[in-house]
Design an enzyme around this catalytic site. Structure first.
Site, PDB file in Angstrom:
ATOM      1  N   HIS A  86       0.819  -1.219   0.000  1.00  0.00           N
ATOM      2  CA  HIS A  86       0.000   0.000   0.000  1.00  0.00           C
ATOM      3  C   HIS A  86       0.852   1.267   0.000  1.00  0.00           C
ATOM      4  O   HIS A  86       0.348   2.335  -0.326  1.00  0.00           O
ATOM      5  CB  HIS A  86      -1.050  -0.017   1.125  1.00  0.00           C
ATOM      6  CG  HIS A  86      -0.565   0.305   2.498  1.00  0.00           C
ATOM      7  ND1 HIS A  86      -0.277  -0.659   3.438  1.00  0.00           N
ATOM      8  CD2 HIS A  86      -0.322   1.491   3.109  1.00  0.00           C
ATOM      9  CE1 HIS A  86       0.112  -0.082   4.555  1.00  0.00           C
ATOM     10  NE2 HIS A  86       0.094   1.226   4.386  1.00  0.00           N
ATOM     11  N   ASP A 222       1.050  -7.720   2.364  1.00  0.00           N
ATOM     12  CA  ASP A 222       1.134  -6.292   2.036  1.00  0.00           C
ATOM     13  C   ASP A 222       2.601  -5.840   1.888  1.00  0.00           C
ATOM     14  O   ASP A 222       3.135  -5.131   2.733  1.00  0.00           O
ATOM     15  CB  ASP A 222       0.432  -5.486   3.135  1.00  0.00           C
ATOM     16  CG  ASP A 222       0.222  -4.029   2.761  1.00  0.00           C
ATOM     17  OD1 ASP A 222       0.842  -3.568   1.776  1.00  0.00           O
ATOM     18  OD2 ASP A 222      -0.544  -3.341   3.457  1.00  0.00           O
ATOM     19  N   SER A 648       3.939   2.199   8.458  1.00  0.00           N
ATOM     20  CA  SER A 648       3.728   1.252   7.373  1.00  0.00           C
ATOM     21  C   SER A 648       5.042   1.037   6.656  1.00  0.00           C
ATOM     22  O   SER A 648       5.727   1.999   6.313  1.00  0.00           O
ATOM     23  CB  SER A 648       2.712   1.785   6.382  1.00  0.00           C
ATOM     24  OG  SER A 648       1.442   1.455   6.818  1.00  0.00           O
TER      25      SER A 648
HETATM   26  N1  ARG Z   1      -4.571   0.381   7.522  1.00  0.00           N
HETATM   27  C1  ARG Z   1      -3.282   0.383   6.913  1.00  0.00           C
HETATM   28  C2  ARG Z   1      -2.661   1.775   7.030  1.00  0.00           C
HETATM   29  O1  ARG Z   1      -3.126   2.610   7.718  1.00  0.00           O
HETATM   30  C3  ARG Z   1      -3.338  -0.123   5.516  1.00  0.00           C
HETATM   31  C4  ARG Z   1      -4.002   0.783   4.543  1.00  0.00           C
HETATM   32  C5  ARG Z   1      -4.036   0.327   3.124  1.00  0.00           C
HETATM   33  N2  ARG Z   1      -5.038  -0.669   2.853  1.00  0.00           N
HETATM   34  C6  ARG Z   1      -6.351  -0.408   2.561  1.00  0.00           C
HETATM   35  N3  ARG Z   1      -7.166  -1.405   2.372  1.00  0.00           N
HETATM   36  N4  ARG Z   1      -6.835   0.796   2.449  1.00  0.00           N
HETATM   37  O2  ARG Z   1      -2.029   2.348   6.204  1.00  0.00           O
HETATM   38  N1  GLU Z   2      -1.081   1.301   7.641  1.00  0.00           N
HETATM   39  C1  GLU Z   2      -0.499   2.353   8.403  1.00  0.00           C
HETATM   40  C2  GLU Z   2       0.426   3.268   7.612  1.00  0.00           C
HETATM   41  O1  GLU Z   2       0.204   3.556   6.482  1.00  0.00           O
HETATM   42  C3  GLU Z   2       0.211   1.776   9.546  1.00  0.00           C
HETATM   43  C4  GLU Z   2      -0.781   1.244  10.407  1.00  0.00           C
HETATM   44  C5  GLU Z   2      -1.056   2.146  11.550  1.00  0.00           C
HETATM   45  O2  GLU Z   2      -1.589   3.242  11.421  1.00  0.00           O
HETATM   46  O3  GLU Z   2      -0.705   1.633  12.588  1.00  0.00           O
HETATM   47  O4  GLU Z   2       1.369   3.816   8.117  1.00  0.00           O
END
Ligand code: ARG
Ligand code: GLU
Length: 717
Positions: A86, A222, A648
């Protein structure tokens, strides 16, 4: 007298609370010595110097800020970079089309020549971090007006910067920490020739998509792989065919031994921002006033986009990245509120504040701080709510307002600097407009516009929004109004807009100043600035000043506690353990997921839960190579590391400095850790390093990439 008997018990209780939250914290690597003992007690076999050293290679030399928002790590001697799928998403998307659908099919460079350049992408490696508090605060007196204080600090740091000797291409950043009580200097080196090496298909890299996002148990691979290229001297260089793979000062070996519950873990990266030290009133404001409207607005926009994307594959490709971005924080805020509720976080903060108040005798000034902050948060709240409406509607979810903003700026440049100002900005706007239209569906945006302007009119604070908004978009008129605006505006027609921009300036200025959407943008923007932005920044300055004092007071009063600064996109170490977590009072989630779970979730043809045929085959034949354990393939695991957005792509490192995982998420309610880390439910989610190796080697048959890495067996040796 009797009371005294309770004292040891009470202290023991406090102590147990303390040791429970031992995993809390995002520590500055140059100050890690203070945590070394705690880390070693949890199983770490390294020293603080092994993690951060200026004099010799250390883990920090393998960590990079990826594209400004994510983290990455170097995992081979030829500059191979591991980050999340991502994090690479926008770049993967930009190389993708219906013919070369790398999002759908994945991409693996078989030779260096096949690696794909990514204009605009950069990675930053930290050279050193130093405390510059004394230099920053010289001549700064308590009680100075905030603006004067800030300008004094800026002058000090500017002057100090001139005395720093830097190598070629190094840059200097200064950052306040502990709410401006301290300052650090960071020397960085930024590389700009970064190429895509490999990415799994979305059905692996984004498996579970938004349904599974922020959720455990998770089964997402991921990850994506890039490579840093450098000039002949291994220093940063603009893209060139002659550039060579970067030779790192340090790279992370990759462990094949996997993880067990209780194993020590260290996550190294660039957490973006947290609000751990704000008072309970600030936390309540976020939970009860700020989160609900922004969740509701995104909910409305996302439903419209989802319908459009499900109807048409081309629209899905166009909107995939935007949708994911909006859905990500929408879902996070929902989970954050659930976590804050579930753990009674506000109440816990109130208790901690009581303890603070009980300990401030002898510091009369400290006693004033909390009441003052509470009242400031009270004053701030309506402005913060108005900011959510404005920000989410005008700047985030209605896309056409982005074009309106460009044209409005163009008009300002023309007014201020005549034709010269106009032309300079126009030359930047033309490519931006083309870029905008590449991923734009006017029909979808029109629906979003109508729905959100209606919410704005019906729910927006009438004292802080333009009257015309309520008159024209309230009481069921929004759809009609929107249709009229969209048909009148030139912004909805790409060719006409570009022609205007490329033609006579006077004519364009005339057209834009009469354009209905530009006029609406200006009205909303101006009203926000005058009625909200202006007064709010004064209140925020006051809060900043009070928070600085409150932070210093907390550090003074709560003796013996080690304080870490709020995340601010600077390099941090967080550590914890591999640890499952309670789903409810009776069920507990295990720390690890397996490929069997991917197959259980498999929904043929579904855009979130499809599984590539080859992966299903490998599962059916249990063809896991050296990466499986007892006929099972590990996929993800969780731990009690204190992470946030920006982490991330952060490597998860074992007790000896080897890569065991790749951070990409947190469990849903655990996202409350941005405001309060509760060790009972806060967990970060990582891809198991073995799954990454398995996908590259067995699934993609790109063994050469694995051969570049140094694979180790720390547990077996
Ligand atoms: N929750 C994770 C973060 O904050 C992954 C985000 C990307 N994935 C998604 N399905 N939107 O970045
Ligand atoms: N998916 C998140 C990011 O893009 C990390 C997950 C979080 O926020 O802990 O940094």
């Amino acid at each position: 007298m009797k009371k005294l008997h309770f004292l040891p018990l009470f202290l023991a209780f406090l102590f147990s609370l303390n040791s429970l939250s031992a995993h809390e914290g995002m520590w500055l690597p140059h100050l890690l010595k203070q945590m070394e003992g705690d880390m070693q007690a949890m199983g770490m076999k390294m020293s603080a110097e092994d993690i951060y050293s200026v004099n010799s290679g250390s883990l920090k030399d393998a960590i990079l800020h990826f594209g400004g928002g994510c983290t990455g790590s170097i995992i081979s001697s030829s500059g191979l970079v591991l980050t999340n799928h991502h994090c690479g998403y926008g770049y993967i998307q930009s190389h993708s089309s219906l013919e070369h659908n790398y999002l759908r099919d994945g991409f693996w460079a078989r030779t260096r020549e096949e690696e794909l350049a990514n204009p605009g992408l950069f990675v930053t490696i930290i050279q050193r971090i130093e405390d510059v508090t004394d230099q920053a605060l010289e001549g700064v007196a308590e009680g100075m007006p905030e603006a004067e204080r800030q300008s004094r600090i800026d002058q000090n740091l500017n002057a100090y910067q001139k005395t720093i000797s830097l190598k070629a291409d190094e840059e200097v950043l200064f950052r306040p920490i502990f709410y401006g009580n301290q300052y650090i200097m960071i020397v960085t080196l930024t590389y700009t020739d970064i190429r895509l090496v490999g990415t799994p298909p979305e059905s692996i890299g984004k498996f579970g998509s938004d349904t599974d996002n922020w959720v455990w148990p998770r089964h997402t691979g991921d990850f994506s792989l890039f490579r840093i290229y450098a000039g002949p001297d291994n220093r940063p260089a603009a893209y060139s065919e002659d550039n060579q793979p970067y030779t790192p000062v340090h790279y992370l070996p990759v462990s094949l031994d996997g993880v067990e519950e209780g194993d020590f873990t260290l996550v190294f990266g660039f957490p973006g921002s947290t609000q751990q030290y704000i008072p309970a009133s600030g936390m309540s404001m976020v939970k009860d006033a700020v989160n609900p409207p922004r969740i509701a607005i995104r909910d409305t926009a996302l439903q419209i986009l989802d319908k459009g994307m499900r109807k048409d594959e081309a629209v899905r490709i166009q909107y995939a990245s935007k949708y994911a971005r909006v859905a990500n924080y929408w879902k996070k805020w929902i989970g954050q509120n659930q976590g804050l509720e579930r753990t009674n976080a506000v109440w816990k903060k109130v208790l901690a504040q009581k303890e603070f108040r009980d300990n401030v005798h002898g510091h009369p000034a400290y006693a004033e701080l909390l009441p003052r902050l509470d009242s400031l948060y009270g004053v701030l709240t309506p402005y913060m709510v108005a900011t959510q409406y404005y920000g989410e509607i005008v700047h985030r979810n209605i896309e056409i307002f982005t074009l309106a903003r460009y044209m409005s700026t163009l008009l300002t440049r023309y007014q201020e600097n005549g034709l010269e100002g106009y032309t300079a900005y126009r030359d930047r706007v033309v490519p931006a407009v083309s870029g905008f239209y590449k991923n734009y569906q006017v029909d979808l945006d029109r629906q979003v516009f109508a729905a959100l302007m209606r919410m704005y009119a019906e729910e927006g604070n009438p004292d802080l929004t333009p009257e015309a908004l309520h008159q024209q978009f309230g009481s069921g008129q929004s759809g009609m109004r929107t249709a009229a605006l969209f048909s009148q505006s030139v912004l909805t027609d790409k060719d006409q807009l570009i022609a205007l921009l490329e033609g006579d300036a006077e004519k364009a200025v005339e057209a834009f100043s009469r354009d209905s959407l530009v006029i609406w943008y200006d009205l909303l923007n101006r009203t926000y600035r005058d009625k909200v932005g202006g007064p709010m920044s004064g209140i925020e300055d006051e809060i900043d000043g009070q928070m600085r004092l409150y932070m210093a007071a907390q550090m003074d009063v709560v003796q013996g506690k080690k304080f870490f600064p709020e995340a601010n996109s600077t390099l941090r170490v967080t550590f914890g353990k591999v640890e499952g977590y309670p789903r409810s009072d009776t069920t507990r989630y295990d720390h690890q997921t397996w490929l069997d779970g991917v197959i259980e979730k498999y929904i043929p043809g579904d855009y979130e839960f499809d599984v590539p045929e080859r992966l299903r085959q490998l599962h059916a034949t249990k063809d896991y190579g050296p990466y499986g354990v007892d006929g099972k393939m590990p996929v993800c695991f969780i731990g009690s590391n204190h992470t946030t957005g920006g982490n991330s792509g952060s490597p998860t490192i074992d007790a000896e400095g080897n890569l065991i995982g790749l951070n990409f998420d947190r469990v849903w309610e655990g996202t409350m850790s941005d405001l309060h880390f509760d060790p009972s439910i806060c967990r970060n989610i990582m891809v198991d390093a073995r799954y990454i190796l398995f996908i590259v080697d067995k699934y993609a048959d790109a063994g050469a990439i694995v051969q570049e890495m140094t694979l180790v067996h720390p547990k077996k040796n």
